[in-house]
Design an enzyme around this catalytic site. Sequence first.
Site, short mmCIF file in Angstrom:
data_model
loop_
_atom_site.label_atom_id
_atom_site.label_comp_id
_atom_site.label_asym_id
_atom_site.label_seq_id
_atom_site.Cartn_x
_atom_site.Cartn_y
_atom_site.Cartn_z
N SER A 137 -15.30 0.03 -7.21
CA SER A 137 -14.54 1.27 -7.08
C SER A 137 -15.48 2.47 -6.92
O SER A 137 -16.22 2.54 -5.93
CB SER A 137 -13.61 1.42 -8.29
N ASP A 262 -3.98 -1.59 -2.08
CA ASP A 262 -4.67 -0.95 -3.20
C ASP A 262 -3.92 0.32 -3.61
O ASP A 262 -3.80 1.25 -2.80
CB ASP A 262 -6.11 -0.61 -2.79
N HIS A 290 -6.00 -3.20 -6.89
CA HIS A 290 -7.29 -2.54 -7.07
C HIS A 290 -8.14 -3.35 -8.03
O HIS A 290 -7.82 -3.48 -9.21
CB HIS A 290 -7.07 -1.12 -7.62
#
Length: 317
Positions: A137, A262, A290
């Site tokens: 991320s 996502d 995610h």
Amino acid sequence: MRVGADFRPAWWLPGPHLQTLIPNLLPRRGVRLRRERLELPDGDFLDLDWGPPRRGPVVVVLHGLEGSSRSPYAAGLIRRLAMAGYQGVVMHFRGCSGEPNRLPRAYSAGETADIAFVAGQLRTRLPDRSLGAIGVSLGGNALLRWLGEAGEAAPIDTAIAISVPFDLSQAALRMERGFSRVYQWYLVGRLKRAVASKCGRMPMPVDREKLPHLNDFRSFDDAVTAPLHGYRNVDDYYTRASSRQWLRGIRIPTLILHTENDPFMTPGVIPEAGELSDAIRLEVAAEGGHVGFMDSLGRRWLERRCVAWLEDTVGGS
């Protein structure tokens, strides 16, 4: 190269949110970690959490926003790396290791200097070991930006980036819609508490009275992240820190794993094939949330895919 990911989601985890939440709620078996503190040239510090000693390549894990070695995805990756003979180590961004850092600044999605420092230290210390990195991320965005900046001079041999917010402005807008606002509320709340605590310990170029009113990423990044890290404002931060424009500069073998559903961003942030350098393989799954990627057997495809990429690029133990 942009291709479809060989991932089939668990039938009992439909949609983006279950794939995002359940992997973080299920119990995980961790491993014993050894902490090392690195002193930085500017007087601050970084904490590394080393996994069990292994003889294989060294793999640095860069966590996401407000993450740490205790984050389920990080703990799972370190355990899987150890099982495969790799020496895993989590690099904590400033202030994320459980102890506040010493300076007003902390970390951002565009942080590259600290990654470069750690990679340089490891390369000098372990010159005969292959070196890889996995960024998750926010950590993935910072990793890709650094690799694009460094080009052929990057001191690592391979990289993996997972669920990257390639375009920070578009990601921030997505977090203001639907159930994604719950993730935003949780993460921005954590960020505000950390800043408020810091304001009580040292002078900060932040208006503490405004903190309670910063309820989304865009307002928080404009009032806190940008001024603390040398950006003019939130638009300057999002433009300069986003990794998308740096992808053509990457020269080491790099795997990017992403999903079209996502909930932290829209499919429009995913780069097209023409935006990628020849060193990049972008695998996009239709589903997976995610940092989710739990397959039909309830196993973590993400960890298996990371180990397979490492075996193909730097070998095993």
